[in-house]
Design an enzyme around this catalytic site. Sequence first.
Site, PDB file in Angstrom:
ATOM      1  N   HIS A 465     -13.196   3.139  -2.176  1.00  0.00           N
ATOM      2  CA  HIS A 465     -12.102   2.325  -2.722  1.00  0.00           C
ATOM      3  C   HIS A 465     -10.991   3.233  -3.283  1.00  0.00           C
ATOM      4  O   HIS A 465      -9.827   3.092  -2.929  1.00  0.00           O
ATOM      5  CB  HIS A 465     -12.657   1.411  -3.823  1.00  0.00           C
ATOM      6  CG  HIS A 465     -11.629   0.543  -4.480  1.00  0.00           C
ATOM      7  ND1 HIS A 465     -11.489  -0.790  -4.199  1.00  0.00           N
ATOM      8  CD2 HIS A 465     -10.666   0.818  -5.406  1.00  0.00           C
ATOM      9  CE1 HIS A 465     -10.501  -1.298  -4.912  1.00  0.00           C
ATOM     10  NE2 HIS A 465      -9.977  -0.337  -5.661  1.00  0.00           N
ATOM     11  N   GLU A 466     -11.382   4.167  -4.127  1.00  0.00           N
ATOM     12  CA  GLU A 466     -10.375   5.055  -4.738  1.00  0.00           C
ATOM     13  C   GLU A 466      -9.710   5.936  -3.685  1.00  0.00           C
ATOM     14  O   GLU A 466      -8.526   6.242  -3.785  1.00  0.00           O
ATOM     15  CB  GLU A 466     -10.987   5.884  -5.868  1.00  0.00           C
ATOM     16  CG  GLU A 466     -11.534   5.056  -7.038  1.00  0.00           C
ATOM     17  CD  GLU A 466     -10.556   4.019  -7.582  1.00  0.00           C
ATOM     18  OE1 GLU A 466      -9.333   4.230  -7.482  1.00  0.00           O
ATOM     19  OE2 GLU A 466     -11.028   2.980  -8.084  1.00  0.00           O
ATOM     20  N   HIS A 469      -6.769   4.072  -2.236  1.00  0.00           N
ATOM     21  CA  HIS A 469      -5.540   4.242  -3.014  1.00  0.00           C
ATOM     22  C   HIS A 469      -4.964   5.637  -2.786  1.00  0.00           C
ATOM     23  O   HIS A 469      -3.757   5.819  -2.637  1.00  0.00           O
ATOM     24  CB  HIS A 469      -5.833   4.072  -4.507  1.00  0.00           C
ATOM     25  CG  HIS A 469      -6.118   2.662  -4.924  1.00  0.00           C
ATOM     26  ND1 HIS A 469      -5.265   1.625  -4.646  1.00  0.00           N
ATOM     27  CD2 HIS A 469      -7.161   2.122  -5.605  1.00  0.00           C
ATOM     28  CE1 HIS A 469      -5.774   0.492  -5.155  1.00  0.00           C
ATOM     29  NE2 HIS A 469      -6.924   0.776  -5.723  1.00  0.00           N
ATOM     30  N   HIS A 472      -3.173   6.021   0.511  1.00  0.00           N
ATOM     31  CA  HIS A 472      -1.897   5.302   0.456  1.00  0.00           C
ATOM     32  C   HIS A 472      -0.832   6.197  -0.203  1.00  0.00           C
ATOM     33  O   HIS A 472       0.320   6.230   0.219  1.00  0.00           O
ATOM     34  CB  HIS A 472      -2.108   4.022  -0.365  1.00  0.00           C
ATOM     35  CG  HIS A 472      -1.129   2.917  -0.074  1.00  0.00           C
ATOM     36  ND1 HIS A 472      -1.114   1.744  -0.779  1.00  0.00           N
ATOM     37  CD2 HIS A 472      -0.143   2.809   0.840  1.00  0.00           C
ATOM     38  CE1 HIS A 472      -0.155   0.953  -0.299  1.00  0.00           C
ATOM     39  NE2 HIS A 472       0.449   1.582   0.675  1.00  0.00           N
TER      40      HIS A 472
HETATM   41 ZN   LIG Z   1      -8.216  -0.510  -6.804  1.00  0.00          ZN
END
Ligand SMILES: [Zn+2]
Length: 673
Positions: A465-466, A469, A472
């Site tokens: 998940h991290e 980010h 991105h």
């Molecule tokens: Zn998040």
Amino acid sequence: MSNPLLSTAALPAFASIRPEHIAPAVEQLLNKADAALALATSEATPADFEALSASLGVATERLGASWGAVGHLNAVANTPELREAYNAALPAVTEFFTRQGSDERLYAKYKAIAASPTAATLNPARQQALKLWLRDFVLSGAELHGEAKTRFAAIQERSAELAQTFSEHVLDATDGYAYYASADEMAGVPADAVQAARAAAEAEGKEGHKLTLHFPSYLPVMQYGSHRGLRQRLYTAYVTRASELGDKPEQDNSAVMQELLQLRQEEAELLGFANFAEASLAAKMADSPQQVLDFLRDLARRARPFAEKDLAELREFAARELGLAELQAWDTAYASEKLKEARYAFSDEAVRQYFPVPRVLAGLFSIIERLFQVTISEQPAEVWHESVKFYRLERNGALVGQFYLDLYARPGKRPGAWMDEVRSRWARPEGTQQTPVAQLVCNFTQPAGDRPALLTHDDVTTLFHEFGHGLHHLLTQVDELGVSGISGVEWDAVELPSQFMENFCWEWEVLQQLTAQVDSGEPLPRELFDKMLAAKNFQSGMQTLRQIEFALFDMRLHAETDSAAQIQAVLNEVRSEVTLMKSPDFNRSQHSFSHIFAGGYSAGYYSYKWAELLSADAWSAFEVEGVFNAETGRRYLQNILEVGGSRPAMDSFKAFRGREPQIDALLRHQGMS
Ligand SMILES: [Zn+2]
């Protein structure tokens, strides 16, 4: 003595920054930023994008980068001295950015740029950055004058006070409750929770087991405690916190909620919106309150048959196995836990043996390298703790970005997991190309002895998940500061890339490469994987309806102009519309709904499901075309990750998927199809 916070080196000198560096560095950088703001807003500076970037842009980026390094150390390597220096400098930094965000002369300058003939010649990223600046100025009241402006400021101030009061009431009501349970009442509760409760009572010289409404105390009783009366007692206290049914009238949030909603409505009207939901959505991906309501109701309609089945199974199980003929609100967590155990017994500990950190990282990096045509290599760098690693991302030998990876929990480090920007991609006004740098922070259990650290499957999902980010932020090709990477991405779309990455952790093909039993080296067995998958979707219908209840309540409260006077009535309507199991009449969970009354989620709670839909639908392209399909990876990279905030998220999504988002993949991924 040189101050590392004033260094212009490419990377922060994390190991050399000391608390005593903070005050002098912040003072100097704030003075420069102040001077740049004065210059940028003076007659001497033309209304020109480049000119503002070269003066104000450079000075505020410098301030932001140094302050970011301080904030980061405060979060991951906290000491009393550092915290004191950080807190001492914080108000001045906050004051500067707030002042800049509402400076009328600066707003006039941006408006002049937008109105000039050169506006049309700006590249698309700059046009978008300009648009976002103007929007944010308008939303902070820059178009208001005279009495309206004064009233707007007063509303802001009063709302902040009320939000603070709301949280304090919830916290005080949570802290203030204690019940001392007997050993009999604690039956079924896990031993560590029993010991903690006993120790808490002992510390006060009391008999029994001290239970409070804090989660580590409350949850084990609700999930595992077989004493029904105790569950009912705690549940009742929990759902009446900070309400007129709580035991302390001074902690009742009823009036606070009503005033907050009235002020939000008034604020929205001052800004020219029909209601607060519209004002909130002005900076979000969703177009209108109606669109959000339709989305939630559609999802509710589709989830309902699965929720009905979940509930019927739970009721049947509770009656047959637990002797609970009529399932009550204080029984559901308990009965669900028992049903889950009966159906999908497997231990997290057994799963952990398959996820040693080196194997997981190698698997993760190889996915990123294959899909996004980069190479990742570890590099030496100055770090804040010996366990922190630093990596470089390259494409065809050229630097793309760099990141720090800080995986393990330790004293002085804030709990949780997050991605933070060290600096962003930017074609700097002086002519150099700045590449992005990120920090990825987790709080996993440290390795023991010379064995590698082992991750639970939840940990692995968090890591992915991290990284979503992080990618991105790191893989952006946008050169404009305000819209490169995650900057400028709509609030309800920013979790798309992060939740997208989580999907890899549920792919059999991927898990074969991500796992190696710590002793034998064997990959995860299929049988264990199937159990994990079934447990993941356990009661997903009921859980979906629960989230929709919160989201629908939030959106209706903020979209209906007369809701302040009838909060309970709106909630009752929402419950009768979507909730299967009737809540007890005394349930006042709205009085502790901090997300919308004291957090940033007002008219925004739907974002959880909204972003899940986007990420699930994006992922479904990989399901169809192959998880490691390089062409799909390239399209995702170019249409979503690289463009960052330089265009609306809906445009990016459609460019990738070739159509608007659809709900089917979300339902399928949660076993509801
Ligand atoms: Zn998040």
